[in-house]
Scaffold this active site. Sequence first.
Site, mmCIF file in Angstrom:
data_model
loop_
_atom_site.group_PDB
_atom_site.id
_atom_site.type_symbol
_atom_site.label_atom_id
_atom_site.label_comp_id
_atom_site.label_asym_id
_atom_site.label_seq_id
_atom_site.Cartn_x
_atom_site.Cartn_y
_atom_site.Cartn_z
ATOM 1 N N GLU A 72 0.838 -1.212 0.000
ATOM 2 C CA GLU A 72 0.000 0.000 0.000
ATOM 3 C C GLU A 72 0.865 1.252 0.000
ATOM 4 O O GLU A 72 0.583 2.223 -0.699
ATOM 5 C CB GLU A 72 -0.919 0.041 1.217
ATOM 6 C CG GLU A 72 -1.701 1.371 1.298
ATOM 7 C CD GLU A 72 -2.798 1.400 2.333
ATOM 8 O OE1 GLU A 72 -3.587 2.362 2.324
ATOM 9 O OE2 GLU A 72 -2.865 0.455 3.153
ATOM 10 N N ASP A 87 -0.516 -5.047 3.109
ATOM 11 C CA ASP A 87 -1.046 -3.862 3.787
ATOM 12 C C ASP A 87 -0.459 -3.854 5.198
ATOM 13 O O ASP A 87 -0.861 -4.658 6.034
ATOM 14 C CB ASP A 87 -2.578 -3.873 3.860
ATOM 15 C CG ASP A 87 -3.115 -2.516 4.327
ATOM 16 O OD1 ASP A 87 -4.295 -2.239 4.091
ATOM 17 O OD2 ASP A 87 -2.338 -1.746 4.942
ATOM 18 N N ILE A 89 -0.626 -1.756 7.738
ATOM 19 C CA ILE A 89 -1.615 -1.469 8.788
ATOM 20 C C ILE A 89 -2.946 -1.226 8.093
ATOM 21 O O ILE A 89 -3.139 -0.198 7.445
ATOM 22 C CB ILE A 89 -1.202 -0.266 9.648
ATOM 23 C CG1 ILE A 89 0.114 -0.580 10.373
ATOM 24 C CG2 ILE A 89 -2.299 0.104 10.648
ATOM 25 C CD1 ILE A 89 0.549 0.358 11.438
ATOM 26 N N ASP A 90 -3.839 -2.184 8.206
ATOM 27 C CA ASP A 90 -5.170 -1.989 7.649
ATOM 28 C C ASP A 90 -6.097 -1.528 8.761
ATOM 29 O O ASP A 90 -6.112 -2.114 9.830
ATOM 30 C CB ASP A 90 -5.701 -3.273 7.017
ATOM 31 C CG ASP A 90 -7.003 -2.982 6.287
ATOM 32 O OD1 ASP A 90 -8.035 -3.528 6.692
ATOM 33 O OD2 ASP A 90 -6.989 -2.134 5.380
ATOM 34 N N THR A 92 -5.959 2.033 9.236
ATOM 35 C CA THR A 92 -5.036 3.081 9.695
ATOM 36 C C THR A 92 -5.772 4.229 10.384
ATOM 37 O O THR A 92 -5.264 4.808 11.340
ATOM 38 C CB THR A 92 -4.216 3.630 8.505
ATOM 39 O OG1 THR A 92 -3.547 2.533 7.878
ATOM 40 C CG2 THR A 92 -3.198 4.650 8.939
ATOM 41 N N ASP A 212 -5.953 -4.529 0.811
ATOM 42 C CA ASP A 212 -6.902 -4.615 1.933
ATOM 43 C C ASP A 212 -7.640 -5.952 1.941
ATOM 44 O O ASP A 212 -8.121 -6.387 2.967
ATOM 45 C CB ASP A 212 -7.985 -3.525 1.813
ATOM 46 C CG ASP A 212 -7.451 -2.108 1.807
ATOM 47 O OD1 ASP A 212 -7.870 -1.328 0.915
ATOM 48 O OD2 ASP A 212 -6.609 -1.797 2.649
HETATM 49 C C1 LIP Z 1 -8.905 0.927 4.769
HETATM 50 C C2 LIP Z 1 -9.813 -0.221 4.473
HETATM 51 C C3 LIP Z 1 -11.262 0.136 4.740
HETATM 52 C C4 LIP Z 1 -11.642 1.209 3.858
HETATM 53 C C5 LIP Z 1 -10.747 2.366 4.119
HETATM 54 C C6 LIP Z 1 -9.278 2.024 3.881
HETATM 55 P P1 LIP Z 1 -6.330 1.327 5.167
HETATM 56 O O1 LIP Z 1 -7.601 0.571 4.491
HETATM 57 O O2 LIP Z 1 -9.496 -1.259 5.295
HETATM 58 O O3 LIP Z 1 -12.098 -0.942 4.471
HETATM 59 O O4 LIP Z 1 -12.961 1.542 4.099
HETATM 60 O O5 LIP Z 1 -11.068 3.384 3.273
HETATM 61 O O6 LIP Z 1 -9.083 1.691 2.553
HETATM 62 O O7 LIP Z 1 -6.185 2.660 4.443
HETATM 63 O O8 LIP Z 1 -6.588 1.507 6.585
HETATM 64 O O9 LIP Z 1 -5.195 0.416 4.878
#
Ligand code: LIP
Length: 271
Positions: A72, A87, A89-90, A92, A212
């Site tokens: 990412e 990813d 940190i998903d 974030t 993600d």
């Molecule tokens: C997030 C996703 C989430 C989405 C956010 C973002 P990140 O990923 O997990 O589902 O709604 O917009 O994309 O940016 O925290 O890696």
Amino acid sequence: MITDGKELDAREQALVAVTREAGELAREFFAKPIEIKLKGKQDYITEADGQVERMIISRLKARFPGDAFLGEEGGADGKSDRLWVIDPIDGTANFAHAIPHFCVSIAFMAGSELALGAIAAPMYGELYRARLGRGAFLNDRAMRVTDTDIKQAVVELGWSSRRPVRAYTSLIERVLATGATFLRAGSGALGLAYVAAGRTHGYCELHINSWDTLAGLLMVREAGGWTNDFLGSDGLTRGNAVLACAPGLKDALVAATGVGQANEKLERRIS
Ligand code: LIP
């Protein structure tokens, strides 16, 4: 192309070890004040995202120097049909607001085959993993999706500013009209893992990125669930809409969300 055997065994072992280690590094960052920036509307990046991603790539590159990486934060690195999708940190936005609902998500593609996936949720002490044809596990216990009547279903609906607000609010209306309820927790990867674990019954988001989703999608399929063809029409690099659910809810949720329908490509052009 590898989809089984020793080469994949080695990658599975490395994946689980590196995902667990990355989860611990993310937890260390979570506990201390860190620099937080916005890279888009409600789209956060912290110094932890970059550092965790670099650690993951350096560990995997040391073991598999010929493999390629798509992260990412760092984007694409290397050319190979052995591809790690990362990813760091998903969730974030949650992480940036000291909300412990975040995870590390890593998937491995062998050519066009989604072969391995792992997700670490360090604040919950949870390690999810899956391998094509070998099942899905949470802390080494087999995961199975939970089927239910739509009127008792809990469906997570992800949101981001990548799609118009009206598209999201009408998605909520259509899902509520089925009798199901919805929630939004802010991590697509954990949202998919929860479907695989049978905690929720579906996950939908109108646009989300491959880093993600891929690990979670493999987990849902290996846990007996149904998912749309996320990788269709170049979902790997452009992202796509996603729908994953228990098989008994597929027809109702495909109809309500519009994701996974035969004319899904049409939908992409419209939005
Ligand atoms: C997030 C996703 C989430 C989405 C956010 C973002 P990140 O990923 O997990 O589902 O709604 O917009 O994309 O940016 O925290 O890696």
